[in-house]
Write a protein that holds these residues in place. Structure first.
Motif, PDB file in Angstrom:
ATOM      1  N   GLU A  31       0.535  -1.350   0.097  1.00  0.00           N
ATOM      2  CA  GLU A  31      -0.127   0.231   0.186  1.00  0.00           C
ATOM      3  C   GLU A  31       0.637   1.154   0.099  1.00  0.00           C
ATOM      4  O   GLU A  31       0.600   2.571  -0.666  1.00  0.00           O
ATOM      5  CB  GLU A  31      -0.911  -0.131   1.161  1.00  0.00           C
ATOM      6  CG  GLU A  31      -1.618  -1.257   1.519  1.00  0.00           C
ATOM      7  CD  GLU A  31      -2.626  -1.703   0.315  1.00  0.00           C
ATOM      8  OE1 GLU A  31      -3.627   0.239  -0.180  1.00  0.00           O
ATOM      9  OE2 GLU A  31      -3.462  -2.420   0.348  1.00  0.00           O
ATOM     10  N   SER A  32       1.814   1.267   0.526  1.00  0.00           N
ATOM     11  CA  SER A  32       2.141   2.539   0.774  1.00  0.00           C
ATOM     12  C   SER A  32       3.396   2.016   1.721  1.00  0.00           C
ATOM     13  O   SER A  32       4.268   1.111   2.078  1.00  0.00           O
ATOM     14  CB  SER A  32       2.075   3.296   1.838  1.00  0.00           C
ATOM     15  OG  SER A  32       1.856   3.319   2.959  1.00  0.00           O
ATOM     16  N   SER A  44      -1.333  -5.045   2.116  1.00  0.00           N
ATOM     17  CA  SER A  44      -2.708  -5.429   2.798  1.00  0.00           C
ATOM     18  C   SER A  44      -2.531  -7.111   2.162  1.00  0.00           C
ATOM     19  O   SER A  44      -1.409  -7.278   1.151  1.00  0.00           O
ATOM     20  CB  SER A  44      -3.793  -4.524   1.802  1.00  0.00           C
ATOM     21  OG  SER A  44      -3.445  -4.814   0.354  1.00  0.00           O
TER      22      SER A  44
END
Lengths: 305, 85
Positions: free
Chosen positions: A271-272, A297
């Protein structure tokens, strides 16, 4: 006088090697750093005997790390060849080393090392905040180490409950003590077991594993284990040290991207992420320690027709 | 070369500045960029140059108030064979 001011006075008088990092980070990160660090000093190093033990441990830990880094540069940017069993004997199962140098060293580094504090901010603002808004705030912390990260979640999210895993009895003892010192022990369950060989581990909506991968011979296999512990739709926070030789770092990540790629390879959706250097490279130290912290995730299972 | 001059040269090399003005009363706060990391780099460079080893307590002690390059030289004299005058 606040505990933080008292500690600064002690450091300036007796621990010259730390005073620069302390005053730099206090100025750089301001009131939030002061509040968080002050709280930890009060709760975990509340008496001066403990404080001196931890400051001395941190000094030994930091000097040892810098010496190893100098050797690492001299060796052309390679870690010393070592297996998990040897690292375990030297570090994880060595009570004196763990309680008097290694764990206090790591604990203080969260506030005294710029990249570790940046990682803490990323963790709290980008990940713990998601747990705080979740209906189910249970999580696994795999490789609890000092217990610092579990405590960060539990103290911010009253509904959270941790299941902490580690192979070192000393890490678990330190985590248990730290959770107690923060008044959070009733929401923290600890297990001295290997997640890869323990059957029927209940999946949780959150999994964290902070600076564990570099301690392993097969981090990809471990990441797949973390993936299996995460509920579909859940979120994981995984951080790893890069180009950071330590006595117990046996898997060498040469770039932050390598960590990110391996997390993807284990099945996660990234995700980041944050990459942070310990300090700026110089002519003498062209490769500097850094870390990669990744929020990832597990995609929900595809729904049926 | 006298021991103090050798020490000055090692420190100048670490700072990558051959013209850095140093004497025995110079301390870390007199030199831009002499922080804890640079301090360890200087110690490691001195260990390598003189083939000696500083204990962590000595490394730390050399950063305390009142310590200067003269303190480093004094410590080195006790470690280097023939270092004491």
């Amino acid at each position: 006088m606040s505990r933080l001011d008292h500690v600064q006075e002690v450091i300036e008088r007796d621990y010259g090697l730390i005073k620069g990092s302390f005053s730099r980070n206090r100025k750089l990160f301001g009131p939030r750093w002061e509040r968080e660090f002050g709280e930890m000093l009060e709760k975990v190093m509340g008496d001066d005997q403990d404080l001196h033990r931890c400051l001395k441990g941190y000094t030994d830990f930091a000097v040892g790390s810098m010496r190893l880094h100098a050797q690492f540069i001299q060796d052309g940017g390679r870690y010393i060849d070592k297996g998990y069993e040897q690292a375990g004997d030297e570090v994880y199962h060595n009570r004196d080393h763990m309680m008097n140098e290694y764990l206090p060293g790591i604990l203080l580094s969260y506030f005294l090392w710029v990249h570790h504090y940046r990682q803490l901010l990323f963790f709290v603002d980008q990940f713990v905040d998601v747990i705080a808004r979740a209906d189910d705030a249970t999580f696994h912390d795999v490789g609890v180490g000092t217990g610092f990260n579990t405590v960060q979640i539990l103290k911010r999210v009253p509904a959270a409950h941790a299941m902490g895993w580690d192979l070192s009895e000393h890490s678990l003892a330190h985590t248990e003590r730290m959770a107690r010192q923060y008044g959070l022990a009733d929401r923290c369950t600890l297990r001295r077991e290997n997640i890869l060989t323990t059957p029927d581990i209940p999946q949780r909506p959150f999994v964290i594993s902070v600076e564990v991968l570099e301690h392993l011979e097969d981090p990809l296999g471990f990441l797949r284990g973390l993936y299996n512990m995460l509920q579909p739709g859940g979120m994981a926070y995984v951080a790893a040290a890069v180009n950071a030789p330590h006595v117990d770092h046996i898997y060498h990540y040469r770039s932050e991207q390598e960590v990110v790629d391996q997390i993807r390879q284990a099945g996660f959706h990234v995700e980041s992420y944050l990459g942070a250097n310990a300090y700026a490279p110089t002519r003498r130290i062209p490769i500097v320690p850094s870390l990669a912290a990744v929020i990832a995730s597990k995609r929900p299972a595809a729904s049926g027709p | 070369m006298p021991l103090p001059d050798e020490v000055f040269d090692v420190i100048r090399d670490v700072f990558d500045d051959p013209s850095l003005a140093l004497n025995e009363t110079t301390s870390a706060k007199d030199v831009d960029g002499w922080d804890s990391l640079m301090h360890i780099n200087i110690i490691i460079a001195l260990e390598k140059h003189f083939k000696v080893k500083f204990a962590t307590a000595e490394v730390s002690d050399l950063t305390n108030e009142g310590r200067n390059i003269g303190s480093v030289i004094e410590m080195l004299r006790k470690k280097v064979p023939g270092g004491e005058p």
